[in-house]
Design a protein around this motif. Structure first.
Motif, PDB file in Angstrom:
ATOM      1  N   TRP A   3       0.822  -1.214   0.000  1.00  0.00           N
ATOM      2  CA  TRP A   3       0.000   0.000   0.000  1.00  0.00           C
ATOM      3  C   TRP A   3       0.855   1.262   0.000  1.00  0.00           C
ATOM      4  O   TRP A   3       0.470   2.283  -0.528  1.00  0.00           O
ATOM      5  CB  TRP A   3      -0.936   0.009   1.200  1.00  0.00           C
ATOM      6  CG  TRP A   3      -1.981  -1.035   1.076  1.00  0.00           C
ATOM      7  CD1 TRP A   3      -1.951  -2.280   1.617  1.00  0.00           C
ATOM      8  CD2 TRP A   3      -3.186  -0.957   0.324  1.00  0.00           C
ATOM      9  NE1 TRP A   3      -3.067  -2.977   1.261  1.00  0.00           N
ATOM     10  CE2 TRP A   3      -3.844  -2.187   0.474  1.00  0.00           C
ATOM     11  CE3 TRP A   3      -3.777   0.018  -0.450  1.00  0.00           C
ATOM     12  CZ2 TRP A   3      -5.071  -2.447  -0.128  1.00  0.00           C
ATOM     13  CZ3 TRP A   3      -4.990  -0.248  -1.040  1.00  0.00           C
ATOM     14  CH2 TRP A   3      -5.621  -1.466  -0.884  1.00  0.00           C
ATOM     15  N   ALA A   4       2.044   1.213   0.589  1.00  0.00           N
ATOM     16  CA  ALA A   4       2.894   2.399   0.638  1.00  0.00           C
ATOM     17  C   ALA A   4       3.308   2.822  -0.771  1.00  0.00           C
ATOM     18  O   ALA A   4       3.376   4.000  -1.075  1.00  0.00           O
ATOM     19  CB  ALA A   4       4.122   2.130   1.495  1.00  0.00           C
ATOM     20  N   LYS A   5       3.574   1.860  -1.639  1.00  0.00           N
ATOM     21  CA  LYS A   5       3.984   2.192  -3.002  1.00  0.00           C
ATOM     22  C   LYS A   5       2.838   2.762  -3.822  1.00  0.00           C
ATOM     23  O   LYS A   5       3.057   3.425  -4.806  1.00  0.00           O
ATOM     24  CB  LYS A   5       4.530   0.954  -3.695  1.00  0.00           C
ATOM     25  CG  LYS A   5       5.937   0.638  -3.318  1.00  0.00           C
ATOM     26  CD  LYS A   5       6.516  -0.336  -4.281  1.00  0.00           C
ATOM     27  CE  LYS A   5       8.019  -0.378  -4.090  1.00  0.00           C
ATOM     28  NZ  LYS A   5       8.680  -1.145  -5.097  1.00  0.00           N
ATOM     29  N   ALA A   6       1.605   2.487  -3.419  1.00  0.00           N
ATOM     30  CA  ALA A   6       0.458   2.940  -4.194  1.00  0.00           C
ATOM     31  C   ALA A   6       0.328   4.464  -4.174  1.00  0.00           C
ATOM     32  O   ALA A   6      -0.270   5.038  -5.072  1.00  0.00           O
ATOM     33  CB  ALA A   6      -0.819   2.311  -3.665  1.00  0.00           C
ATOM     34  N   ASN A   7       0.869   5.128  -3.164  1.00  0.00           N
ATOM     35  CA  ASN A   7       0.740   6.577  -3.050  1.00  0.00           C
ATOM     36  C   ASN A   7       1.939   7.331  -3.607  1.00  0.00           C
ATOM     37  O   ASN A   7       1.978   8.540  -3.553  1.00  0.00           O
ATOM     38  CB  ASN A   7       0.519   6.963  -1.587  1.00  0.00           C
ATOM     39  CG  ASN A   7      -0.798   6.430  -1.086  1.00  0.00           C
ATOM     40  OD1 ASN A   7      -1.776   6.413  -1.796  1.00  0.00           O
ATOM     41  ND2 ASN A   7      -0.812   5.969   0.143  1.00  0.00           N
ATOM     42  N   VAL A   8       2.912   6.610  -4.128  1.00  0.00           N
ATOM     43  CA  VAL A   8       4.118   7.225  -4.671  1.00  0.00           C
ATOM     44  C   VAL A   8       3.954   7.375  -6.178  1.00  0.00           C
ATOM     45  O   VAL A   8       3.535   6.433  -6.852  1.00  0.00           O
ATOM     46  CB  VAL A   8       5.348   6.342  -4.363  1.00  0.00           C
ATOM     47  CG1 VAL A   8       6.596   6.912  -4.999  1.00  0.00           C
ATOM     48  CG2 VAL A   8       5.524   6.197  -2.868  1.00  0.00           C
ATOM     49  N   PRO A   9       4.245   8.544  -6.728  1.00  0.00           N
ATOM     50  CA  PRO A   9       4.135   8.712  -8.184  1.00  0.00           C
ATOM     51  C   PRO A   9       5.064   7.743  -8.922  1.00  0.00           C
ATOM     52  O   PRO A   9       6.149   7.437  -8.455  1.00  0.00           O
ATOM     53  CB  PRO A   9       4.573  10.151  -8.423  1.00  0.00           C
ATOM     54  CG  PRO A   9       4.436  10.827  -7.108  1.00  0.00           C
ATOM     55  CD  PRO A   9       4.646   9.777  -6.063  1.00  0.00           C
ATOM     56  N   ALA A  11       7.152   6.543 -12.585  1.00  0.00           N
ATOM     57  CA  ALA A  11       8.175   7.220 -13.385  1.00  0.00           C
ATOM     58  C   ALA A  11       7.581   8.321 -14.266  1.00  0.00           C
ATOM     59  O   ALA A  11       8.250   9.305 -14.565  1.00  0.00           O
ATOM     60  CB  ALA A  11       8.908   6.197 -14.255  1.00  0.00           C
ATOM     61  N   ALA A  12       6.313   8.172 -14.653  1.00  0.00           N
ATOM     62  CA  ALA A  12       5.667   9.180 -15.494  1.00  0.00           C
ATOM     63  C   ALA A  12       5.066  10.310 -14.665  1.00  0.00           C
ATOM     64  O   ALA A  12       4.493  11.236 -15.218  1.00  0.00           O
ATOM     65  CB  ALA A  12       4.580   8.531 -16.343  1.00  0.00           C
ATOM     66  N   GLY A  13       5.160  10.221 -13.341  1.00  0.00           N
ATOM     67  CA  GLY A  13       4.643  11.269 -12.471  1.00  0.00           C
ATOM     68  C   GLY A  13       3.182  11.104 -12.097  1.00  0.00           C
ATOM     69  O   GLY A  13       2.599  11.975 -11.473  1.00  0.00           O
ATOM     70  N   ARG A  14       2.571   9.978 -12.489  1.00  0.00           N
ATOM     71  CA  ARG A  14       1.167   9.746 -12.158  1.00  0.00           C
ATOM     72  C   ARG A  14       1.038   9.230 -10.725  1.00  0.00           C
ATOM     73  O   ARG A  14       1.886   8.487 -10.244  1.00  0.00           O
ATOM     74  CB  ARG A  14       0.564   8.696 -13.097  1.00  0.00           C
ATOM     75  CG  ARG A  14       0.441   9.171 -14.515  1.00  0.00           C
ATOM     76  CD  ARG A  14      -0.081   8.072 -15.366  1.00  0.00           C
ATOM     77  NE  ARG A  14       0.867   6.947 -15.281  1.00  0.00           N
ATOM     78  CZ  ARG A  14       0.882   5.923 -16.106  1.00  0.00           C
ATOM     79  NH1 ARG A  14       0.009   5.831 -17.047  1.00  0.00           N
ATOM     80  NH2 ARG A  14       1.780   4.971 -15.975  1.00  0.00           N
ATOM     81  N   ARG A  15      -0.045   9.645 -10.075  1.00  0.00           N
ATOM     82  CA  ARG A  15      -0.347   9.115  -8.747  1.00  0.00           C
ATOM     83  C   ARG A  15      -1.396   8.032  -8.893  1.00  0.00           C
ATOM     84  O   ARG A  15      -2.121   7.991  -9.880  1.00  0.00           O
ATOM     85  CB  ARG A  15      -0.836  10.222  -7.819  1.00  0.00           C
ATOM     86  CG  ARG A  15       0.251  11.228  -7.539  1.00  0.00           C
ATOM     87  CD  ARG A  15      -0.083  12.244  -6.494  1.00  0.00           C
ATOM     88  NE  ARG A  15      -1.511  12.440  -6.315  1.00  0.00           N
ATOM     89  CZ  ARG A  15      -2.039  13.016  -5.246  1.00  0.00           C
ATOM     90  NH1 ARG A  15      -1.285  13.465  -4.308  1.00  0.00           N
ATOM     91  NH2 ARG A  15      -3.346  13.172  -5.137  1.00  0.00           N
ATOM     92  N   TRP A  16      -1.485   7.153  -7.885  1.00  0.00           N
ATOM     93  CA  TRP A  16      -2.373   6.012  -7.943  1.00  0.00           C
ATOM     94  C   TRP A  16      -3.293   5.989  -6.733  1.00  0.00           C
ATOM     95  O   TRP A  16      -2.909   6.397  -5.643  1.00  0.00           O
ATOM     96  CB  TRP A  16      -1.561   4.730  -8.002  1.00  0.00           C
ATOM     97  CG  TRP A  16      -0.746   4.643  -9.248  1.00  0.00           C
ATOM     98  CD1 TRP A  16       0.441   5.273  -9.498  1.00  0.00           C
ATOM     99  CD2 TRP A  16      -1.077   3.937 -10.433  1.00  0.00           C
ATOM    100  NE1 TRP A  16       0.871   4.986 -10.770  1.00  0.00           N
ATOM    101  CE2 TRP A  16      -0.037   4.163 -11.358  1.00  0.00           C
ATOM    102  CE3 TRP A  16      -2.135   3.115 -10.790  1.00  0.00           C
ATOM    103  CZ2 TRP A  16      -0.045   3.596 -12.627  1.00  0.00           C
ATOM    104  CZ3 TRP A  16      -2.131   2.556 -12.052  1.00  0.00           C
ATOM    105  CH2 TRP A  16      -1.093   2.800 -12.952  1.00  0.00           C
ATOM    106  N   ILE A  34      -5.585   1.930  -9.084  1.00  0.00           N
ATOM    107  CA  ILE A  34      -5.908   2.552 -10.365  1.00  0.00           C
ATOM    108  C   ILE A  34      -5.246   3.923 -10.446  1.00  0.00           C
ATOM    109  O   ILE A  34      -5.049   4.583  -9.431  1.00  0.00           O
ATOM    110  CB  ILE A  34      -7.432   2.675 -10.566  1.00  0.00           C
ATOM    111  CG1 ILE A  34      -8.076   3.468  -9.428  1.00  0.00           C
ATOM    112  CG2 ILE A  34      -8.073   1.307 -10.671  1.00  0.00           C
ATOM    113  CD1 ILE A  34      -9.542   3.734  -9.611  1.00  0.00           C
ATOM    114  N   PRO A  35      -4.897   4.349 -11.650  1.00  0.00           N
ATOM    115  CA  PRO A  35      -4.254   5.664 -11.788  1.00  0.00           C
ATOM    116  C   PRO A  35      -5.273   6.782 -11.575  1.00  0.00           C
ATOM    117  O   PRO A  35      -6.448   6.643 -11.902  1.00  0.00           O
ATOM    118  CB  PRO A  35      -3.742   5.675 -13.226  1.00  0.00           C
ATOM    119  CG  PRO A  35      -4.622   4.709 -13.941  1.00  0.00           C
ATOM    120  CD  PRO A  35      -5.011   3.659 -12.939  1.00  0.00           C
TER     121      PRO A  35
END
Length: 55
Positions: A3-9, A11-16, A34-35
């Motif tokens: 879950w911690a990685k889900a809130n990190v943008p 490489a393209a800068g998108r958040r999830w 989901i993005p």
């Protein structure tokens, strides 16, 4: 799921957005990641700015 990685943008800068579906959560939980689309990102930013400006 991490879950911690889900809130990190990514490489393209998108958040999830990461969440566990409520239905069947005790038997067979389904985790979704989901993005956050640019349109939603702009609405969230505008809402945040509006909330800060109100007394």
């Amino acid at each position: 799921m991490n879950w911690a990685k889900a809130n990190v943008p990514d490489a393209a800068g998108r958040r999830w957005l990461a969440f566990r579906q409520h239905k069947n959560r005790n038997k067979d939980p389904v985790d979704l990641v989901i993005p956050i689309l640019p349109q939603l990102e702009s609405v969230l930013g505008a809402s945040r700015r509006l909330a800060r400006s109100e007394p």
